[in-house]
Design an enzyme around this catalytic site. Structure first.
Site, PDB file in Angstrom:
ATOM      1  N   THR A 291      29.685  50.771  39.434  1.00 33.64           N
ATOM      2  CA  THR A 291      29.923  50.117  40.729  1.00 33.64           C
ATOM      3  C   THR A 291      30.227  51.190  41.763  1.00 33.64           C
ATOM      4  OG1 THR A 291      30.734  48.115  39.665  1.00 33.64           O
ATOM      5  CG2 THR A 291      31.315  48.396  41.967  1.00 33.64           C
ATOM      6  N   PHE A 293      31.889  52.125  45.265  1.00 35.12           N
ATOM      7  CA  PHE A 293      32.932  51.672  46.192  1.00 35.12           C
ATOM      8  C   PHE A 293      32.891  52.554  47.439  1.00 35.12           C
ATOM      9  CE2 PHE A 293      35.617  48.921  43.471  1.00 35.12           C
ATOM     10  CZ  PHE A 293      35.083  49.210  42.225  1.00 35.12           C
TER      11      PHE A 293
HETATM   12  O1  LIG Z   1      37.271  42.130  39.714  1.00 32.29           O
HETATM   13  C1  LIG Z   1      37.463  43.343  39.694  1.00 32.29           C
HETATM   14  O2  LIG Z   1      38.057  43.936  38.786  1.00 32.29           O
HETATM   15  C2  LIG Z   1      36.954  44.130  40.801  1.00 32.29           C
HETATM   16  O3  LIG Z   1      37.442  45.209  41.042  1.00 32.29           O
HETATM   17  C3  LIG Z   1      35.784  43.605  41.590  1.00 32.29           C
HETATM   18  C4  LIG Z   1      34.437  44.071  41.061  1.00 32.29           C
HETATM   19  C5  LIG Z   1      33.298  43.726  42.084  1.00 32.29           C
HETATM   20  O4  LIG Z   1      33.555  43.138  43.131  1.00 32.29           O
HETATM   21  O5  LIG Z   1      32.170  44.095  41.799  1.00 32.29           O
HETATM   22  C6  LIG Z   1      34.429  45.532  40.906  1.00 32.29           C
HETATM   23  C7  LIG Z   1      33.767  46.145  39.920  1.00 32.29           C
HETATM   24  C8  LIG Z   1      32.986  45.392  38.935  1.00 32.29           C
HETATM   25  O6  LIG Z   1      31.650  45.478  39.379  1.00 32.29           O
HETATM   26  C9  LIG Z   1      33.362  43.962  38.861  1.00 32.29           C
HETATM   27  C10 LIG Z   1      34.088  43.394  39.818  1.00 32.29           C
END
Ligand SMILES: O=C(O)C(=O)C[C@]1(C(=O)O)C=C[C@@H](O)C=C1
Length: 416
Positions: A291, A293
């Site tokens: 992911t 950020f």
């Molecule tokens: O729910 C979480 O733990 C988050 O940090 C959010 C979140 C997102 O929004 O994509 C962050 C990383 C992962 O892809 C899954 C969920």
């Protein structure tokens, strides 16, 4: 097992910024801040809170100064010019109250806070154990990570100086874009000052003693559910999937409600924090599940050319002409600037345009905002020329930020 040394703070919730009734639920360990604008156009804050409200207030100068006027604590002068407030029997030194005279700016006021300094307050969405908390810790080691119950709250926390940065997910290699954050980037005036890529290793968590056969549903953040879709089926889990606000929140919910028929998709850290067992490890559909950020701040950083930079822009096409997108992309291609991402979102102010053509008839065109990331710094003359050209074809153009690219090598977690 956990490489980051951030510490978690009591969190902020959306009701903090909207109208609020006294009966509203307050999460333990969270502070609820009501911000109203008074007759002088200034913010007034009032508080409801969990157990650590006083700690949180005293650690935050804005809150502690405002809290003084709201709480009926007693004040003493320590003799050294400081004010010592006694609240519920606890003594606390109020630095803000010490001296209300304006102080001259020093060089320290003018320099940006250290990128990796301690005590940087970093807002993220979710509860402790969420991947966003890990991303905050990776972006700013030793930061104070502040949980927020919604993405919008993290934006507002920075705007209201309750946090110094926000770290928010924008895209995932399996699940795609997190559209909500693209829309919020446009609606708020924060600047992207960095990016971080976090490998996401999901686990299936349940209460101790629960087996897969007992499960009726799996709950998690929608992104996490979509990142594990195929693996859940392979595990034979033909159960209902339910979306919740964040992965760690799902684990917390199972523990708090003693749900023996429900599993959560979340991190191993969430299992530790909420006392759950790991039924299956590494359940993301691809081991390279990452992911991305972005880090947001009130001020932009000064772009440089001595290391790889990325720039994010958003634009809307001019009313006339159908080849605008082609022309915009050519402005980068002719200068050998690589695009790393393009995303389109509805143009909220003008979602539809009626086009009348005497020869062809009438058509309804959908109107978009285009988000583009490209590999160049705004200090690079090629990027400046490209944007000067793009401006000619667009009715709206904003640079969301020019920031160092995350070049940190990473590999799938062991066992994937
Ligand atoms: O729910 C979480 O733990 C988050 O940090 C959010 C979140 C997102 O929004 O994509 C962050 C990383 C992962 O892809 C899954 C969920």
């Amino acid at each position: 097992m956990h490489a980051y040394s951030y510490c978690s703070s009591p969190g902020i919730s959306l009701k903090s910024f909207t109208s609020q009734t006294s009966s509203q639920r307050v999460k333990p360990g969270w502070i609820s801040i009501q911000a109203n604008i008074n007759n002088n156009g200034r913010f007034n804050y009032s508080y409801e809170g969990g157990s650590s409200r006083a700690d949180w207030q005293s650690s935050c100068p804005i809150l502690s100064s405002n809290a003084d006027s709201q709480h009926q604590g007693t004040e003493e002068n320590s003799g050294g010019g400081e004010i010592i407030t006694t609240l519920n029997g606890h003594k606390r030194l109020d630095l803000i109250a010490v001296d209300k005279r304006p102080k001259p700016l020093t060089i320290a006021d003018l320099s940006p806070p250290p990128m990796h300094g301690s005590n940087l307050r970093v807002a993220y969405q979710g509860v402790p154990g969420a991947y966003s908390e890990a991303a905050a810790g990776k972006s700013y080691p030793n930061c104070e990570a502040i949980p927020c119950d919604q993405f919008e709250v993290a934006f507002q926390a920075v705007e209201l100086w309750l946090a110094d940065r926000a770290v928010l997910p924008v895209e995932n290699s399996l699940g795609g874009s997190i559209h909500r954050n693209y829309d919020l980037l446009l609606r708020h005036r924060l600047h992207i000052v960095g990016e971080v890529q976090l490998p996401v290793h999901h686990c299936l968590l349940a209460l101790p003693g629960v087996r897969k056969e007992f499960l009726n549903r799996v709950i998690s953040h929608p992104q996490a559910l979509s990142q594990c879709e195929q693996t859940l089926t392979k595990l034979g889990l033909k159960v209902a999937r339910e979306a919740v606000d964040d992965t760690a929140g799902a684990a917390e919910f199972i523990a708090a409600n003693n749900l023996r028929d429900t599993a959560a998709i979340a991190s191993a850290r969430a299992a530790d924090l909420y006392g759950l067992d790991i039924l299956a490890d590494g359940i993301q559909d691809d081991s390279s599940n990452v992911t991305r950020f972005v880090m947001l701040a009130r001020e932009p950083i000064i772009p440089r050319t001595d290391r790889p930079f990325k720039t994010s822009i958003v634009f809307a096409a001019q009313d006339k002409g159908t080849s605008v997108l082609f022309k915009v992309l050519s402005a980068f291609a002719f200068r050998n600037i690589s695009l790393t991402k393009i995303e389109s979102r509805p143009h909220r102010n003008r979602p539809i345009r009626i086009v009348d053509d005497a020869n062809v008839g009438t058509a309804k065109h959908f109107e978009y905002m285009y988000y583009v990331d490209f590999e160049a710094s705004m200090a690079d003359v090629r990027a400046q020329n490209a944007l000067a050209e793009v401006q000619e074809f667009t009715s709206f153009l904003r640079v969301l930020g020019s920031y160092p690219m995350d070049m940190t090598p990473w590999s799938p977690s062991p066992g994937d």
